[in-house]
Scaffold this active site. Structure first.
Site, PDB file in Angstrom:
ATOM      1  N   LYS A 276      22.613  -2.494 -14.665  1.00 44.98           N
ATOM      2  CA  LYS A 276      21.734  -2.426 -15.847  1.00 44.98           C
ATOM      3  C   LYS A 276      21.252  -3.821 -16.251  1.00 44.98           C
ATOM      4  CE  LYS A 276      24.730  -0.287 -18.483  1.00 44.98           C
ATOM      5  NZ  LYS A 276      25.841  -0.058 -17.535  1.00 44.98           N
TER       6      LYS A 276
ATOM      7  N   GLU B 208      28.127  -7.843 -26.063  1.00 39.68           N
ATOM      8  CA  GLU B 208      28.087  -8.420 -24.720  1.00 39.68           C
ATOM      9  C   GLU B 208      29.315  -9.282 -24.470  1.00 39.68           C
ATOM     10  OE1 GLU B 208      25.036  -8.709 -22.107  1.00 39.68           O
ATOM     11  OE2 GLU B 208      25.902  -6.872 -22.848  1.00 39.68           O
ATOM     12  N   ARG B 209      29.648  -9.453 -23.215  1.00 42.75           N
ATOM     13  CA  ARG B 209      30.665 -10.456 -22.872  1.00 42.75           C
ATOM     14  C   ARG B 209      30.011 -11.830 -23.035  1.00 42.75           C
ATOM     15  NH1 ARG B 209      30.211  -6.421 -19.429  1.00 42.75           N
ATOM     16  NH2 ARG B 209      32.004  -5.096 -18.994  1.00 42.75           N
TER      17      ARG B 209
END
Length: 455
Positions: free
Chosen positions: A153, A179-180
């Site tokens: 993605k 998000e990381r």
């Protein structure tokens, strides 16, 4: 001094505050201690409000003084926010000085009225063959990228930013929800190296931040996008990675606030919260916000309420398949599950519509024949079925494409393919012009002319 209150209780991220003079309105931003921000969510009595902390609550204690900021959460907007990276409070997190000449706007605003919305349907070209041919995106519409973990993605979103900056005069806003931090840092570096940062702004609410911060980062990014659409009259590409994390943050807040959960443990207000965000993404008389949203599908289950509610807002859905990724067919988009409301003769034209239908039909027939091939072998099929299988396999390989953002891993230079070239290639394969060309010659190429050179 402003309106002052005192903390009555702290339960995780939920804080109860008592005000003697007057209660701050819902969505007001309150400040406690050095740097703790709390957003008011409910007024529980004539003197008590309950809020959710947007920052970690270490250091909060009962009896601590809280100051009402007198307004909601605000975010900076202006031309100088481009090429910069922000958190949910509008603080620059790219180690550069704060941007100058900015205006601070509330993250809460109403969607544009119906009288200002555009009623024309236009196609938004991405330069990625399989999307432009089978699931064309709408200018000012919302497209969803559905897939489980690790099917590509984020890579697809990054490629779209690269392509838009290349042949589009608009602005890209990247919104990272949950998000990381590694992904945010890598994306910033990649965008800088690709030279697309000058037309782009990034907003991050990272995975380790409290749910309140992750829940509001989408609204912050939309406020920036609305500024470029309404004030600068530019087209905006808004990329959200990942809308499921927005729903997840809302679910965490709902649980912390003590609300009764609905189906599968999601918050009862999920539909309303998602609509409040999605309805602001619109095509108006001054410009358009086109949104591409990555949607994590829990356990690859498309009947999950999060996936079902998100589907209802989208004009195109791009479904990523783990099976195709394992076969090396990148981008791993499932052509039979992906679809678009734009793929009608009135919008894309008769030729494009008929071609897309023929491609789907060929691939669907091949999917049905796969079981027979697995059991009895290709030789047992009729000559007509063998021709269908050959066409379908060549189409599958032609619809793969090398990306600019994966050049360093694959060693294959990226390709941007116009819709005209993509349609021509599919048409020629369906007419059996490449029946004598090996399948491998069609794998990871741009336009069909490259296959002739390879063979």
């Amino acid at each position: 001094m402003g309106n002052l209150g005192k903390i009555v209780s702290v339960r995780g991220s939920v804080v109860d505050i008592r005000f003697e003079d007057f209660l701050p309105p819902i969505y007001s931003l309150l400040h406690a201690g050095e740097s703790i921000a709390i957003e008011v969510l409910t007024q529980t009595s004539s003197h008590l409000v309950r809020g959710i902390a947007l920052t970690p609550t270490q250091g909060l204690s009962r009896g601590m003084t809280v100051t009402d900021s007198g307004g909601p959460l605000r975010i900076p907007v202006g031309a100088s926010i481009l090429s910069r990276m922000f958190d949910v409070f509008g603080n620059a997190i790219d180690r550069l000085p704060a941007p100058e000449k900015v205006e601070w706007r509330s993250v809460h605003s109403a969607p544009p009225p119906l009288s200002r919305r555009s009623t024309q349907s236009e196609i938004f070209e991405t330069g990625i063959k399989v999307i432009d041919v089978l699931s064309p995106l709408e200018r000012g519409g919302k497209a969803g990228l559905f897939g489980g973990a690790g099917v590509g993605k984020t890579v697809l979103l990054t490629e779209m930013i690269h392509n838009m900056a290349g042949h589009h005069s608009g602005v890209s806003i990247f919104c990272g929800i949950g998000e990381r931090c590694r992904e945010g840092e890598e994306l910033y570096r990649d965008m800088k190296e690709a030279g697309v940062l000058p037309n782009m702004a990034m907003v991050f609410g990272q995975m380790n931040e409290p749910p309140g911060s992750r829940f509001r980062v989408g609204h912050a990014a939309l406020t920036m996008a609305e500024y470029f659409r309404d004030d600068e009259h530019r087209d905006v590409l808004l990329l959200i990675d990942n809308i499921f994390r927005f729903i997840q943050a809302g679910s965490e807040i709902s649980g912390l606030m003590g609300q009764m959960p609905s189906r599968l443990g999601y918050q009862p207000t999920m539909g309303t919260e998602l609509s409040g965000l999605e309805e602001r993404i619109a095509n108006t008389d001054t410009g358009a916000i086109t949104s591409i949203q990555a949607v994590y599908v829990p356990a690859d289950d498309f009947t999950d309420p999060a996936a079902v509610h998100t589907f209802s807002h989208l004009s195109a859905s791009i479904v990523l398949s783990r099976k195709r990724a394992s076969e090396g067919l990148y981008p791993a988009i499932d052509p039979l599950q992906s679809g678009s409301k734009m793929a009608t003769p009135g919008i894309v034209g008769e030729r494009h519509y008929r071609l897309a239908q023929r491609i789907r039909s060929t691939l669907a027939q091949y999917a049905e024949l796969k079981d027979i091939i697995a059991m009895l072998g290709l030789e047992q099929l009729s000559s007509n079925d063998r021709a269908i299988v050959a066409r379908a396999r060549r189409l599958e390989r032609f619809l793969t494409q090398p990306f600019y953002t994966t050049e360093q891993f694959s060693g294959i230079p990226g390709k941007l393919v116009s819709l005209k070239d993509a349609l021509e290639g599919c048409e020629r394969i369906l007419e059996d012009e490449f029946a004598d060309v090996p399948e491998s010659a069609l794998y990871m190429i741009g336009a069909i002319s490259e296959a002739e050179g390879k063979s």
